[in-house]
Design an enzyme around this catalytic site. Structure first.
Site, PDB file in Angstrom:
ATOM      1  N   ASN A   1      10.599   5.103   3.049  1.00 49.21           N
ATOM      2  CA  ASN A   1      10.183   4.175   3.842  1.00 49.21           C
ATOM      3  C   ASN A   1      11.236   3.414   4.447  1.00 49.21           C
ATOM      4  OD1 ASN A   1       7.566   4.325   4.097  1.00 49.21           O
ATOM      5  ND2 ASN A   1       7.110   3.466   2.082  1.00 49.21           N
TER       6      ASN A   1
ATOM      7  N   CYS B   1      11.963   5.058  -3.331  1.00 50.45           N
ATOM      8  CA  CYS B   1      13.102   4.766  -4.306  1.00 50.45           C
ATOM      9  C   CYS B   1      14.124   5.874  -4.415  1.00 50.45           C
ATOM     10  CB  CYS B   1      12.537   4.318  -5.720  1.00 50.45           C
ATOM     11  SG  CYS B   1      13.895   4.254  -7.030  1.00 50.45           S
TER      12      CYS B   1
ATOM     13  N   HIS C   1       6.518   4.539  12.385  1.00 49.42           N
ATOM     14  CA  HIS C   1       6.649   4.644  11.060  1.00 49.42           C
ATOM     15  C   HIS C   1       7.632   5.402  10.727  1.00 49.42           C
ATOM     16  CE1 HIS C   1       4.261   3.976   7.104  1.00 49.42           C
ATOM     17  NE2 HIS C   1       5.182   5.121   6.939  1.00 49.42           N
TER      18      HIS C   1
ATOM     19  N   ARG D   1       0.880  -1.156   0.168  1.00 47.38           N
ATOM     20  CA  ARG D   1      -0.090  -0.094   0.167  1.00 47.38           C
ATOM     21  C   ARG D   1       0.795   1.178  -0.123  1.00 47.38           C
ATOM     22  NH1 ARG D   1      -0.672   4.589   2.435  1.00 47.38           N
ATOM     23  NH2 ARG D   1      -0.278   3.646   4.441  1.00 47.38           N
ATOM     24  N   ASP D   2       1.482   1.647   0.913  1.00 47.60           N
ATOM     25  CA  ASP D   2       2.448   2.856   1.083  1.00 47.60           C
ATOM     26  C   ASP D   2       3.552   2.579   0.167  1.00 47.60           C
ATOM     27  OD1 ASP D   2       3.400   5.118   2.124  1.00 47.60           O
ATOM     28  OD2 ASP D   2       4.241   4.490   3.882  1.00 47.60           O
TER      29      ASP D   2
ATOM     30  N   HIS E   1      10.643   7.034   8.419  1.00 44.28           N
ATOM     31  CA  HIS E   1      11.113   6.943   6.994  1.00 44.28           C
ATOM     32  C   HIS E   1      13.044   7.199   7.079  1.00 44.28           C
ATOM     33  CE1 HIS E   1       7.434   8.021   4.568  1.00 44.28           C
ATOM     34  NE2 HIS E   1       7.293   6.816   5.342  1.00 44.28           N
TER      35      HIS E   1
HETATM   36 MG    MG Z   1       5.562   5.730   4.725  1.00 50.56          MG
END
Ligand code: MG
Length: 310
Positions: A258, A249, A216, A24-25, A218
């Site tokens: 992520n 990416c 979460h 999803r993310d 990054h």
């Molecule tokens: Mg994320």
């Protein structure tokens, strides 16, 4: 295959639940459109690699996120997957579509800052929470678990550093509304470990306890694992990550960074913290997906473990 030597460290949980967000993310932030059949195979492979929570797709309007416009088709292709398969929903209509397809867990996405609420949802922070209130209530009535994503918990591209009190206040409201879990998003990757500790401690003081929290991170500034370790030391046991670092990416303009699931599992394996994930199978899956996307995985661990293949 090379694996880290296991050397436990004091003050850490014995088990961590990884909330896999790659399908999803991850895919929603990739340029390439991936066919539903490949997404379904991806999710099956992630479950076979031992991931127990795999965020599958999103029921936002297809025009907003064309990468995930095949949510209906995909849900039918993954109904045999043995894992929790939460889906993102933006509003009541999205919830109805998800429930009709048998979703048992959903996620809503709020913002800690006014600027991002405006940019992402075209609403104020309050307006977004008001929009989610009936969604969360209806999900609760249907016996469906609700995760509340909170973006920009540490910093915001327009507003700069985000006051801890502001993040705590919106987290509290998401819990009061009925969310079962809050995922604290460092959407632009600017958090550092002291900041993480301070936010978690302040959340705990406000009655938002560790068992209701996920992190979460990054890796935009290379801090994702350091921040994760700080959160684990504080007692958080749910960590979001994206297989192969999907959505992050470094070659794409949309890079969001992520945390790669493989990088996370490498650290947790080394610390002797159980995840249930087989890093070899997971890496093979990310190598396979990277081929479909036509570019190498940005995950350091994927690259190191599969050097000969990529
Ligand atoms: Mg994320």
């Amino acid at each position: 295959m090379t694996l880290p030597m296991t050397v436990p460290a004091p003050g850490l949980p014995t088990r961590v639940r990884i909330h896999e967000v790659g399908p999803r993310d991850g895919l929603q932030n990739e340029k390439a459109l991936v066919p539903a059949a490949i997404k379904a195979e991806f999710i099956h492979r992630l479950a076979e690699a031992g991931l127990t929570t795999i965020e599958a797709t999103s029921f936002v309007h297809p025009e907003w996120v064309p990468q995930l416009a095949d949510a209906e088709e995909l849900m039918r292709l993954i109904d045999d997957v043995d894992a929790r398969l939460p889906v993102l929903v933006p509003n009541e209509r999205g919830l109805d579509r998800a429930l009709a397809l048998g979703a048992r867990e959903i996620a809503v996405f709020a913002s800690a800052t006014e600027s991002f609420a405006k940019a992402n949802l075209n609403r104020t922070v309050d307006g977004a929470l008001e929009m989610f209130e009936p969604v969360v209530a209806k999900a609760e009535d249907a016996g469906v678990a609700v995760r509340g994503y909170l973006s920009m918990c540490f910093g915001d591209p327009w507003e700069g550093p985000v006051p801890i009190s502001q993040t705590v206040s919106v987290s509290r409201r998401l819990l009061d509304m009925g969310c079962d879990e809050i995922s604290l998003g460092d959407t632009i990757g600017v958090a550092t470990p002291g900041h993480v500790r301070e936010l978690l401690a302040t959340l705990n003081e406000a009655g938002v306890m560790n068992d209701r929290l996920a992190v979460h991170f990054h890796d935009t500034y290379g801090q994702a694992l350091a921040n994760t370790l700080a959160a684990l030391e504080h007692g958080v046991t749910t960590v979001d990550a994206s297989a192969g670092g999907l959505g992050g990416c470094p070659y794409a303009k949309s890079a969001t960074g992520n945390l790669a699931t493989e990088d996370l599992v490498w650290m947790l394996d080394g610390l002797g913290i159980e995840t249930g994930v087989d890093i070899g199978r997971l890496t093979a899956t990310s190598v396979w997906m990277a081929r479909h996307l036509g570019r190498p995985s940005p995950s350091r661990t994927v690259r190191a473990l599969s050097q000969k293949e990529i």
